[in-house]
Motif scaffolding. Structure first.
Motif, PDB file in Angstrom:
ATOM      1  N   ARG A  24       0.827  -1.207   0.000  1.00  0.00           N
ATOM      2  CA  ARG A  24       0.000   0.000   0.000  1.00  0.00           C
ATOM      3  C   ARG A  24       0.859   1.254   0.000  1.00  0.00           C
ATOM      4  O   ARG A  24       0.565   2.230  -0.710  1.00  0.00           O
ATOM      5  CB  ARG A  24      -0.937   0.000   1.207  1.00  0.00           C
ATOM      6  CG  ARG A  24      -2.201  -0.800   1.014  1.00  0.00           C
ATOM      7  CD  ARG A  24      -3.115  -0.753   2.221  1.00  0.00           C
ATOM      8  NE  ARG A  24      -3.522   0.609   2.586  1.00  0.00           N
ATOM      9  CZ  ARG A  24      -4.304   0.882   3.635  1.00  0.00           C
ATOM     10  NH1 ARG A  24      -4.745  -0.111   4.404  1.00  0.00           N
ATOM     11  NH2 ARG A  24      -4.636   2.127   3.904  1.00  0.00           N
ATOM     12  N   ALA A  25       1.927   1.250   0.794  1.00  0.00           N
ATOM     13  CA  ALA A  25       2.811   2.409   0.859  1.00  0.00           C
ATOM     14  C   ALA A  25       3.489   2.663  -0.482  1.00  0.00           C
ATOM     15  O   ALA A  25       3.602   3.805  -0.939  1.00  0.00           O
ATOM     16  CB  ALA A  25       3.851   2.216   1.964  1.00  0.00           C
ATOM     17  N   GLU A  26       3.924   1.610  -1.133  1.00  0.00           N
ATOM     18  CA  GLU A  26       4.591   1.761  -2.438  1.00  0.00           C
ATOM     19  C   GLU A  26       3.607   2.229  -3.507  1.00  0.00           C
ATOM     20  O   GLU A  26       3.941   3.075  -4.341  1.00  0.00           O
ATOM     21  CB  GLU A  26       5.235   0.436  -2.834  1.00  0.00           C
ATOM     22  CG  GLU A  26       6.438   0.069  -1.963  1.00  0.00           C
ATOM     23  CD  GLU A  26       6.877  -1.374  -2.153  1.00  0.00           C
ATOM     24  OE1 GLU A  26       6.279  -2.068  -3.030  1.00  0.00           O
ATOM     25  OE2 GLU A  26       7.797  -1.801  -1.429  1.00  0.00           O
ATOM     26  N   ARG A  27       2.389   1.704  -3.471  1.00  0.00           N
ATOM     27  CA  ARG A  27       1.372   2.123  -4.450  1.00  0.00           C
ATOM     28  C   ARG A  27       1.018   3.596  -4.265  1.00  0.00           C
ATOM     29  O   ARG A  27       0.864   4.346  -5.228  1.00  0.00           O
ATOM     30  CB  ARG A  27       0.125   1.244  -4.307  1.00  0.00           C
ATOM     31  CG  ARG A  27      -0.940   1.533  -5.371  1.00  0.00           C
ATOM     32  CD  ARG A  27      -2.022   0.473  -5.369  1.00  0.00           C
ATOM     33  NE  ARG A  27      -2.782   0.454  -4.136  1.00  0.00           N
ATOM     34  CZ  ARG A  27      -2.812  -0.563  -3.292  1.00  0.00           C
ATOM     35  NH1 ARG A  27      -2.106  -1.663  -3.529  1.00  0.00           N
ATOM     36  NH2 ARG A  27      -3.556  -0.502  -2.184  1.00  0.00           N
ATOM     37  N   HIS A  28       0.923   4.023  -3.013  1.00  0.00           N
ATOM     38  CA  HIS A  28       0.632   5.426  -2.722  1.00  0.00           C
ATOM     39  C   HIS A  28       1.767   6.322  -3.216  1.00  0.00           C
ATOM     40  O   HIS A  28       1.510   7.387  -3.819  1.00  0.00           O
ATOM     41  CB  HIS A  28       0.438   5.604  -1.214  1.00  0.00           C
ATOM     42  CG  HIS A  28       0.317   7.030  -0.793  1.00  0.00           C
ATOM     43  ND1 HIS A  28      -0.823   7.780  -1.008  1.00  0.00           N
ATOM     44  CD2 HIS A  28       1.206   7.859  -0.164  1.00  0.00           C
ATOM     45  CE1 HIS A  28      -0.640   8.999  -0.539  1.00  0.00           C
ATOM     46  NE2 HIS A  28       0.576   9.077  -0.017  1.00  0.00           N
ATOM     47  N   TYR A  59      -1.839  25.819  -0.147  1.00  0.00           N
ATOM     48  CA  TYR A  59      -1.832  24.645   0.717  1.00  0.00           C
ATOM     49  C   TYR A  59      -0.385  24.334   1.062  1.00  0.00           C
ATOM     50  O   TYR A  59       0.483  24.309   0.188  1.00  0.00           O
ATOM     51  CB  TYR A  59      -2.499  23.459   0.025  1.00  0.00           C
ATOM     52  CG  TYR A  59      -3.952  23.700  -0.273  1.00  0.00           C
ATOM     53  CD1 TYR A  59      -4.881  23.867   0.742  1.00  0.00           C
ATOM     54  CD2 TYR A  59      -4.412  23.784  -1.589  1.00  0.00           C
ATOM     55  CE1 TYR A  59      -6.214  24.096   0.477  1.00  0.00           C
ATOM     56  CE2 TYR A  59      -5.755  24.011  -1.866  1.00  0.00           C
ATOM     57  CZ  TYR A  59      -6.649  24.174  -0.832  1.00  0.00           C
ATOM     58  OH  TYR A  59      -7.974  24.410  -1.090  1.00  0.00           O
ATOM     59  N   ASN A  60      -0.109  24.101   2.336  1.00  0.00           N
ATOM     60  CA  ASN A  60       1.295  24.055   2.768  1.00  0.00           C
ATOM     61  C   ASN A  60       1.842  22.662   3.018  1.00  0.00           C
ATOM     62  O   ASN A  60       2.898  22.524   3.642  1.00  0.00           O
ATOM     63  CB  ASN A  60       1.496  24.939   4.010  1.00  0.00           C
ATOM     64  CG  ASN A  60       0.602  24.530   5.171  1.00  0.00           C
ATOM     65  OD1 ASN A  60       0.108  23.411   5.209  1.00  0.00           O
ATOM     66  ND2 ASN A  60       0.393  25.435   6.122  1.00  0.00           N
ATOM     67  N   LEU A  61       1.168  21.635   2.541  1.00  0.00           N
ATOM     68  CA  LEU A  61       1.727  20.294   2.676  1.00  0.00           C
ATOM     69  C   LEU A  61       2.784  20.094   1.585  1.00  0.00           C
ATOM     70  O   LEU A  61       2.511  20.297   0.399  1.00  0.00           O
ATOM     71  CB  LEU A  61       0.638  19.228   2.541  1.00  0.00           C
ATOM     72  CG  LEU A  61       1.052  17.817   2.965  1.00  0.00           C
ATOM     73  CD1 LEU A  61       1.219  17.734   4.478  1.00  0.00           C
ATOM     74  CD2 LEU A  61       0.034  16.779   2.502  1.00  0.00           C
ATOM     75  N   LYS A  62       3.967  19.701   1.977  1.00  0.00           N
ATOM     76  CA  LYS A  62       5.042  19.486   1.016  1.00  0.00           C
ATOM     77  C   LYS A  62       4.799  18.193   0.236  1.00  0.00           C
ATOM     78  O   LYS A  62       4.206  17.243   0.759  1.00  0.00           O
ATOM     79  CB  LYS A  62       6.384  19.402   1.746  1.00  0.00           C
ATOM     80  CG  LYS A  62       6.768  20.664   2.484  1.00  0.00           C
ATOM     81  CD  LYS A  62       8.068  20.460   3.248  1.00  0.00           C
ATOM     82  CE  LYS A  62       8.458  21.711   4.030  1.00  0.00           C
ATOM     83  NZ  LYS A  62       9.703  21.504   4.814  1.00  0.00           N
ATOM     84  N   PRO A  63       5.273  18.143  -1.017  1.00  0.00           N
ATOM     85  CA  PRO A  63       5.131  16.898  -1.782  1.00  0.00           C
ATOM     86  C   PRO A  63       5.686  15.679  -1.053  1.00  0.00           C
ATOM     87  O   PRO A  63       5.109  14.596  -1.114  1.00  0.00           O
ATOM     88  CB  PRO A  63       5.912  17.191  -3.069  1.00  0.00           C
ATOM     89  CG  PRO A  63       5.791  18.673  -3.240  1.00  0.00           C
ATOM     90  CD  PRO A  63       5.850  19.231  -1.836  1.00  0.00           C
ATOM     91  N   ARG A  68       4.403  10.526   1.910  1.00  0.00           N
ATOM     92  CA  ARG A  68       4.604   9.649   3.061  1.00  0.00           C
ATOM     93  C   ARG A  68       3.300   8.943   3.393  1.00  0.00           C
ATOM     94  O   ARG A  68       2.285   9.573   3.657  1.00  0.00           O
ATOM     95  CB  ARG A  68       5.093  10.479   4.250  1.00  0.00           C
ATOM     96  CG  ARG A  68       5.333   9.692   5.540  1.00  0.00           C
ATOM     97  CD  ARG A  68       6.428   8.673   5.359  1.00  0.00           C
ATOM     98  NE  ARG A  68       6.873   8.119   6.638  1.00  0.00           N
ATOM     99  CZ  ARG A  68       7.548   6.981   6.753  1.00  0.00           C
ATOM    100  NH1 ARG A  68       7.868   6.289   5.663  1.00  0.00           N
ATOM    101  NH2 ARG A  68       7.928   6.536   7.933  1.00  0.00           N
ATOM    102  N   TRP A  69       3.321   7.633   3.422  1.00  0.00           N
ATOM    103  CA  TRP A  69       2.085   6.858   3.616  1.00  0.00           C
ATOM    104  C   TRP A  69       1.807   6.623   5.101  1.00  0.00           C
ATOM    105  O   TRP A  69       2.700   6.315   5.896  1.00  0.00           O
ATOM    106  CB  TRP A  69       2.193   5.509   2.919  1.00  0.00           C
ATOM    107  CG  TRP A  69       0.983   4.652   3.109  1.00  0.00           C
ATOM    108  CD1 TRP A  69      -0.213   4.759   2.480  1.00  0.00           C
ATOM    109  CD2 TRP A  69       0.855   3.548   4.024  1.00  0.00           C
ATOM    110  NE1 TRP A  69      -1.090   3.805   2.930  1.00  0.00           N
ATOM    111  CE2 TRP A  69      -0.466   3.049   3.878  1.00  0.00           C
ATOM    112  CE3 TRP A  69       1.716   2.940   4.946  1.00  0.00           C
ATOM    113  CZ2 TRP A  69      -0.924   1.957   4.617  1.00  0.00           C
ATOM    114  CZ3 TRP A  69       1.249   1.866   5.681  1.00  0.00           C
ATOM    115  CH2 TRP A  69      -0.055   1.383   5.506  1.00  0.00           C
ATOM    116  N   THR A 220      -3.746  14.349   9.434  1.00  0.00           N
ATOM    117  CA  THR A 220      -2.719  13.319   9.270  1.00  0.00           C
ATOM    118  C   THR A 220      -1.953  13.168  10.587  1.00  0.00           C
ATOM    119  O   THR A 220      -1.684  14.165  11.265  1.00  0.00           O
ATOM    120  CB  THR A 220      -1.754  13.731   8.143  1.00  0.00           C
ATOM    121  OG1 THR A 220      -2.470  13.773   6.902  1.00  0.00           O
ATOM    122  CG2 THR A 220      -0.602  12.756   8.002  1.00  0.00           C
ATOM    123  N   PRO A 221      -1.618  11.940  11.009  1.00  0.00           N
ATOM    124  CA  PRO A 221      -1.723  10.664  10.311  1.00  0.00           C
ATOM    125  C   PRO A 221      -2.998   9.868  10.615  1.00  0.00           C
ATOM    126  O   PRO A 221      -3.054   8.676  10.310  1.00  0.00           O
ATOM    127  CB  PRO A 221      -0.496   9.914  10.820  1.00  0.00           C
ATOM    128  CG  PRO A 221      -0.371  10.372  12.246  1.00  0.00           C
ATOM    129  CD  PRO A 221      -0.789  11.826  12.225  1.00  0.00           C
TER     130      PRO A 221
END
Length: 298
Positions: A24-28, A59-63, A68-69, A220-221
């Motif tokens: 799931r983390a890799e797919r995200h 919006y201030n969330l960094k790429p 990050r999953w 998040t999270p």
């Protein structure tokens, strides 16, 4: 071995084996890379984009943070690799594995109360579809200091002003209204404030639906990263319409205008708006479900 459900947060907690949560983390990560890749390439080259930069400046969330999953509240990660998450804020050991420290999260995120109240209020209202994106026009009304000075006005200065003066401006969203020029503010049928946001936001508003991304990442999270990415993707699509319907001529950037000063343009805008309202309603309910789950666990 596959994931199972055990008694935990608000009833059932999803347990994820190490192969499951790693997949799931890799797919995200692959999904987010595709969504932000062009922005990162432009940023490295020092290039600006009048449409997409908004998603990373307003919006201030960094790429890297979007990439990050997190499994979200109610999930327990199994396997030795999960212990690496214990160095991250709000993760703790749970029976059988690692997951969200709900009491610590609730103590540090008082914004949950506001988000739940706001989204619940918006969800309970009908969608109003008659604003035609005139907020962007009101931000360029009777001023030489437009927000996107590198892009020409499609109808010129006088033509832009005439569109504003010949329409009923009815913006309900404070974070759009606060960027109106001084001469445009008295023309709005409402005078939104931050304090009245939960009272005035409505599900047909483009910015209220774009902001689902903001509310998701602020939780998040506790919110699963797949849901944050879903909200980002919707926000990205809405931003395109927002600027296509704006007074700016973005054809050199590959965007055909939605000519809201015409009957045909108004009809097209409302169709887009209706679709975004329907899709936003689904995401809003998913974010609210996380809020309720946290509330029940706290």
């Amino acid at each position: 071995m596959t994931g199972t459900s055990t008694t935990g947060l608000a009833g059932l907690t999803r347990t994820l084996t190490e192969p499951e949560w790693r997949e799931r983390a890799e797919r995200h990560a692959r999904r987010v890379d595709a969504l932000v890749g062009d922005h990162l390439r432009r940023r490295s080259a020092g290039e600006r984009h009048p449409v997409e930069d908004f998603l990373f400046t307003y919006y201030n969330l960094k790429p890297s943070q979007l990439r990050r999953w997190h499994p979200g509240a109610g999930s327990v990660l199994l396997g030795e690799g999960a212990r690496g998450r214990l160095t991250e804020r709000f993760y703790t050991e749970l029976p059988g594995g690692v997951g969200l420290d709900v009491p610590a999260f609730l103590a540090a995120r008082p914004v949950l109360d506001f988000v739940e109240r706001l989204l619940s209020s918006v969800a309970g209202r009908p969608a109003h579809l008659g604003c035609f994106g005139l907020h962007e026009w009101a931000m360029a009304y009777r001023t030489e200091e437009v927000r996107h000075g590198q892009v020409p006005l499609r109808l010129g200065r006088e033509g832009t002003d005439r569109v504003v003066e010949s329409h009923r401006i009815q913006c309900s969203h404070f974070d759009a209204f606060r960027f109106f020029t001084g001469p445009a503010r008295p023309l709005n049928t409402l005078q939104p404030t931050r304090e009245r946001q939960a009272e005035l936001d409505q599900p047909g508003c483009l910015h209220a639906n774009m902001d689902l991304y903001k509310w998701a990442y602020k939780l998040t999270p506790a919110v699963p990263s797949e849901l944050v990415a879903d909200c980002f993707e919707l926000s990205k699509e809405i931003r395109v319409l927002d600027m296509r319907a704006s007074p700016y001529d973005l054809r050199d950037w590959g965007y055909e205008p939605v000519r809201i000063e015409t009957a045909e343009g108004k009809a097209a805008y409302m169709e887009y708006q209706r679709d975004f309202a329907e899709r936003g309603a689904v995401l809003r309910e998913r974010v609210l479900a996380v809020c309720r789950e946290l509330r029940a666990a706290g």
